[in-house]
Design a protein around this motif. Structure first.
Motif, short mmCIF file in Angstrom:
data_model
loop_
_atom_site.label_atom_id
_atom_site.label_comp_id
_atom_site.label_asym_id
_atom_site.label_seq_id
_atom_site.Cartn_x
_atom_site.Cartn_y
_atom_site.Cartn_z
N GLY A 174 40.58 63.12 -11.22
CA GLY A 174 39.90 62.32 -12.23
C GLY A 174 40.65 62.34 -13.55
N MET A 175 41.07 63.53 -13.95
CA MET A 175 41.74 63.63 -15.24
C MET A 175 43.10 62.93 -15.20
N ALA A 176 43.80 63.06 -14.05
CA ALA A 176 45.07 62.35 -13.92
C ALA A 176 44.83 60.85 -14.05
N GLY A 177 43.72 60.38 -13.49
CA GLY A 177 43.37 58.96 -13.62
C GLY A 177 43.09 58.61 -15.06
N LYS A 191 46.05 57.99 -17.07
CA LYS A 191 46.69 56.70 -16.84
C LYS A 191 46.03 55.59 -17.64
N HIS A 192 44.73 55.77 -17.89
CA HIS A 192 44.02 54.75 -18.67
C HIS A 192 44.25 54.92 -20.16
N GLU A 193 44.72 56.11 -20.51
CA GLU A 193 44.75 56.49 -21.92
C GLU A 193 45.61 55.56 -22.75
N ASN A 194 45.21 55.46 -24.00
CA ASN A 194 45.98 54.69 -24.96
C ASN A 194 47.42 55.22 -25.03
N PRO A 195 48.43 54.36 -25.06
CA PRO A 195 49.82 54.81 -25.02
C PRO A 195 50.17 55.82 -26.11
N ARG A 196 49.51 55.71 -27.27
CA ARG A 196 49.84 56.62 -28.35
C ARG A 196 49.50 58.07 -27.99
N MET A 197 48.57 58.23 -27.07
CA MET A 197 48.12 59.57 -26.72
C MET A 197 49.09 60.29 -25.78
N THR A 198 49.67 59.52 -24.85
CA THR A 198 50.59 60.14 -23.91
C THR A 198 51.87 59.32 -23.94
N LEU A 199 52.91 59.94 -24.43
CA LEU A 199 54.11 59.14 -24.65
C LEU A 199 54.88 58.87 -23.37
N GLY A 202 38.13 61.80 -5.56
CA GLY A 202 38.76 61.75 -6.88
C GLY A 202 39.34 60.37 -7.16
N PHE A 203 39.95 59.75 -6.14
CA PHE A 203 40.52 58.41 -6.33
C PHE A 203 39.43 57.41 -6.68
N VAL A 204 38.26 57.57 -6.05
CA VAL A 204 37.15 56.68 -6.39
C VAL A 204 36.70 56.96 -7.83
N PHE A 205 36.64 58.24 -8.15
CA PHE A 205 36.19 58.67 -9.48
C PHE A 205 37.09 58.09 -10.56
N GLN A 206 38.40 57.95 -10.25
CA GLN A 206 39.34 57.41 -11.22
C GLN A 206 38.92 56.04 -11.75
N ALA A 207 38.18 55.30 -10.92
CA ALA A 207 37.81 53.95 -11.33
C ALA A 207 36.90 53.96 -12.55
N VAL A 208 36.13 55.05 -12.73
CA VAL A 208 35.19 55.07 -13.86
C VAL A 208 35.66 55.97 -14.99
N VAL A 209 36.74 56.72 -14.77
CA VAL A 209 37.22 57.60 -15.84
C VAL A 209 38.18 56.81 -16.72
N THR A 210 37.78 56.59 -17.96
CA THR A 210 38.65 55.79 -18.83
C THR A 210 39.38 56.67 -19.82
N GLU A 211 39.12 57.94 -19.78
CA GLU A 211 39.69 58.82 -20.78
C GLU A 211 39.81 60.20 -20.15
N TRP A 256 41.82 47.56 -6.66
CA TRP A 256 41.18 46.52 -7.46
C TRP A 256 40.76 46.96 -8.85
N VAL A 257 40.72 48.23 -9.11
CA VAL A 257 40.30 48.67 -10.45
C VAL A 257 41.42 49.42 -11.18
N VAL A 258 41.91 50.47 -10.56
CA VAL A 258 42.80 51.37 -11.29
C VAL A 258 44.16 50.72 -11.56
N HIS A 259 44.82 50.22 -10.50
CA HIS A 259 46.17 49.69 -10.70
C HIS A 259 46.22 48.47 -11.61
N PRO A 260 45.32 47.49 -11.42
CA PRO A 260 45.34 46.36 -12.37
C PRO A 260 45.19 46.82 -13.81
#
Lengths: 399, 430
Positions: free
Chosen positions: B222-225, B228-236, B302-311, B396-400
């Motif tokens: 989940g956290m790895a996901g 990936k969603h994180e704002n670019p400034r947060m993870t260079l 966890g892969f399913v969980f990634q769809a709802v983890v935005t941070e 359909w959610v994470v990669h797009p």
């Protein structure tokens, strides 16, 4: 590029404490995650724990009997056993090995064993032993089976004694008390049915509340640092960290108070957990509990003003609360070096006040000291506010 | 051109190319994990520190010497014998006598004792007359384990004294019988299987270990996901890791997480029980084989969980509390057969439920893999189902979503790099 939480800068809000509160409410309303953390998860967990343990105790536990004797006497024991409320005599394995395999596969939680030549050995005084086995890998069913098996064995023993007496030509009626010459009746104060819901629900549900309070509080504070919005918050509070924290967290406090009152109603009104004490003591305890939990989280954030670290600490302590607050295993039995940590968490005091007030019906002064302990947390938070101010003025986010 | 190149490849060439790309994803995921202190903390801290802490808390295993106060209205040799026998049990400790029930109750209210034994007047006389002598034990019920200890002590004493008195009576009335019933007429033996000490630690820890394993994997994925969603400034660094096929990417990532989790997993299922002397009736290899589909299922979840983890940090708020749900729903505390149907069905979709069930049977009761066949099959089914759900979520959610971030990130990273070189140059000049 300015990075702020989605859409938090559109509104024009006055720079007052009220303004900070409005801002905080908007932040809550706009993050689905806050809805999940503040309402959905706690309510779901309350519902889950309440309904899960609703039945009080599991009954009809699958068990087996290995009757290697096959006489009138052993069949009598089988009948007695199958008449017990707790037991569902599902299987009749032929041997110990078979019974053990069934136990390993989880088909039965225990079995009763009557040895070969049981009746003849007994009547000729060779003292055959009755053995029963319970699977203690599953504590609750195992213990309940143990209790039932033990009772059955004791009854059977008395019955056998009667038979022996009769065989030598005495009137068994003279020996009525042989059944149980000494009897100690247990009176379970407050929870006579040994209801598991009363025992676990009253401690687990407030601990869930504490965990969610801590996580949401730290998350809300950490977001300010992460998205560099804390300088704006400090500006709104005219540089006073106390005003900033109060404005930021008070809306959450009110929400948690509502949740805590709902929880109280859910436990004592809807689930009919025993409530023998004064209502105002419990109500006051819940109010202070919410504040203490928030203050604990603020203190953690003060020590580690980093979103991830403080969340990790809150998650660790919040989850450990379920064990270290001694809801199942008493503090007195723990290693003393660990037992002191039991008093670190507000949930411990909530539990002690609940036990004193709701379960044992004691007046306020027995729990006074625990109420005083609630007040230590806000003091601790106030002491650490300076560190939060530092972090808020110059926010640094470490991933 | 590209098409022709592809056509030239032999089937083995395709597989080889695919495997190379898979390996690249696998290797890149390691780099990503190393970049992320949050993930490292989960991998390093959770599986190594949590089980030890938990085990330490419960390690005394059983509740001994529960404080008890006696109110003896009888004051006869028999009543004293009863009290002495109870005190002699390891589960109970008679702290002292109280004058009356009110005084004893006051001690209990203050938390000095957790049980009161009241022996009524005429206790000895009643037993002597051939009636039942009744005593009453009042228990404080905030903790069931204390009550359990006291109950065991009292039942044992009742049984033992009962046998003695019974033999005595029989001998008195019918001397002939005495020859037969000398001593204990029918010994009652009980044995605890699996958890032979009937210890609380040995009971709860195997389940907790499996829950930690599941939660660790789901939180990590989940956290790895989230990263990936994180704002670019947060993870260079660029957290995007994709090999052209969704399932391949998932496989590469899952293999990476499972590789890292291997040592913690062995530590938890083998060394923790060894250190704390829990039952270790199972075969470690079989246990690892059993846990394979479980870990796969967890990663799928966890892969399913990634769809709802935005941070990255939101996993804490949204997932940590579920540990309690999984613990209760796994059936270790409340047996599954007696659960409300809704919860039984909900429990059935989580890998931890079957994982706990099977692992406890193997580790504690010494079942072989074939004896937990139904759990094993359920775990494989769950793994497949969660992976299909995970594939949908990723595709359909994470990669797009990540692709949307790509361009933004490129711009930001370029900006920051430019700033840095500028700063470095000025520093050099300075």
């Amino acid at each position: 590029m300015k990075t702020e939480p989605r859409g938090s800068k559109v509104w024009i809000i006055p720079d007052t404490v009220k303004g900070i509160m409005v801002r905080s409410l908007i932040q809550i309303a706009r993050r689905p995650l806050m809805w999940v953390g503040l309402f959905l998860l706690p309510l779901f967990m309350f519902l889950f724990i309440g309904t899960m343990l609703d039945a009080g105790l599991p009954t009809r536990i699958p068990a087996g009997i290995v009757d290697k004797d096959g006489t009138k006497l052993s069949r009598g024991i089988t009948q007695t056993l199958s008449g017990m409320q707790m037991v569902d005599l599902k299987e009749t394995p032929n041997s110990y090995t078979q019974a053990r395999q069934m136990l390993q596969e989880g088909k039965i939680y225990g079995f009763f064993m009557i040895p070969e030549n049981f009746q003849s050995d007994l009547l000729s005084g060779r003292k055959p032993a009755i053995t029963f086995y319970t699977n203690m890998a599953y504590y609750v069913p195992g213990t309940l089976l143990f209790k039932t098996f033990k009772a059955t064995a004791i009854y059977s023993k008395a019955g056998v004694a009667m038979e022996v007496v009769q065989d030598v030509g005495q009137n068994p009626e003279n020996f009525a008390s042989l059944m149980m010459p000494v009897n100690v009746t247990s009176r379970c104060i407050g929870n006579p049915q040994l209801n598991y819901g009363i025992y676990l629900g009253n401690s687990f549900m407030p601990a869930v509340l504490q965990l969610m309070i801590m996580l949401c509080t730290v998350f809300a504070l950490g977001q300010e640092v992460k998205y560099h919005t804390s300088p704006r918050l400090m500006k709104m509070a005219h540089g006073s960290i106390a005003r900033a924290l109060f404005g930021k967290l008070f809306p959450q406090t009110v929400i948690w108070w509502v949740m805590a009152f709902f929880l109280t109603a859910w436990m004592f009104r809807f689930n009919h957990y025993p409530m023998y004490g004064q209502w105002w003591v419990i109500a006051l305890s819940q109010l202070l509990y919410v504040v203490a939990s928030q203050a604990f989280a603020v203190a953690v954030f003060g020590i580690l003003p980093n979103l991830r670290f403080s969340l990790s600490v809150c998650a660790l302590t919040g989850i450990l609360t379920f064990s270290i607050a001694a809801y199942s295993f008493p503090v007195q039995s723990m290693y003393s070096g660990l037992a002191i940590f039991s008093y670190l968490m507000p949930a411990r005091y909530n539990f002690l006040i609940y036990a004193n007030t709701a379960l044992n019906g004691l007046p306020f002064h027995y729990s006074g000291i625990w109420f005083a302990c609630y007040l230590v947390y806000p003091l601790l938070a106030i002491l650490l506010m300076g560190r939060i101010k530092k972090a808020f003025v110059k926010p640094v986010y470490t991933p | 051109m590209r098409y022709r190149n592809r056509k030239k490849r032999s089937p083995w060439g395709h597989v080889k190319a695919w495997l190379t790309r898979l390996f690249r994803v696998y290797a890149h995921e390691f780099t990503l994990v190393l970049h992320d202190k949050g993930l490292l903390l989960f991998f390093g801290f959770l599986p190594f520190v949590y089980p030890v802490l938990y085990s330490l808390i419960y390690n005394p295993e059983v509740v001994r010497e529960v404080e008890m106060i006696v109110v003896d209205h009888d004051r006869t040799p028999l009543s004293r014998e009863l009290v002495r026998n109870i005190d002699a049990c390891e589960q109970a400790w008679v702290m002292g006598y109280a004058a009356d029930l009110a005084e004893a109750r006051e001690a209990m209210n203050r938390g000095d004792c957790y049980a009161i034994l009241e022996i009524p007047e005429g206790f000895d006389r009643k037993v002597g007359r051939g009636e039942t002598g009744n005593a009453v034990m009042y228990c404080e019920m905030s903790l069931l384990l204390r009550y359990k200890s006291l109950l065991i002590a009292v039942t044992n004493v009742m049984e033992e004294m009962g046998s003695e008195l019974m033999t005595e009576t029989i001998n008195r009335v019918g001397p002939l019988v005495g020859t037969i019933t000398d001593g204990n007429l029918m010994p009652i033996v009980n044995a605890s299987l699996g958890n032979i000490k009937s210890g609380f630690d040995s009971f709860i820890m195997p389940a907790v270990i499996i829950l930690i394993l599941q939660q660790c994997l789901i939180l990590v994925v989940g956290m790895a996901g989230g990263a990936k969603h994180e704002n670019p400034r947060m993870t260079l660094y660029n957290p995007y890791n994709y090999m052209g096929s969704t399932i391949g990417t998932m496989l590469g990532q899952a293999l990476c997480y499972m590789t890292i989790m291997f040592i913690p997993c062995v530590f938890m299922i083998h060394y923790v029980p060894m250190i704390f002397r829990f039952p270790m009736a199972g075969n470690v290899l079989e246990e690892l084989m059993f846990l394979l589909p479980m870990t796969l299922g967890c990663v799928g979840m966890g892969f399913v969980f990634q769809a709802v983890v935005t941070e990255r940090e939101s996993v804490f708020v949204s997932w940590v509390v579920t540990s309690l749900l999984f613990l209760l729903i796994s059936g270790i505390i409340w047996p599954r057969y007696d659960m409300p149907v809704v919860w039984r069905w909900l429990g059935a979709i989580f890998p931890s439920t079957w994982g706990v069930e099977g692992f406890v049977k193997m580790n504690t009761d010494g079942s072989r893999l074939w004896q937990v066949g139904s759990e094993y099959i359920n775990l494989w089914i769950l793994a497949v189902v969660w992976w299909i759900a995970g594939w949908c979520a990723q595709k359909w959610v994470v990669h797009p979503e990540i692709r949307r971030h790509e361009l933004q990130r490129a711009v930001v990273v370029a900006q920051i790099k430019a700033q840095r070189t500028e700063r470095d140059e000025t520093e050099v000049q300075g």
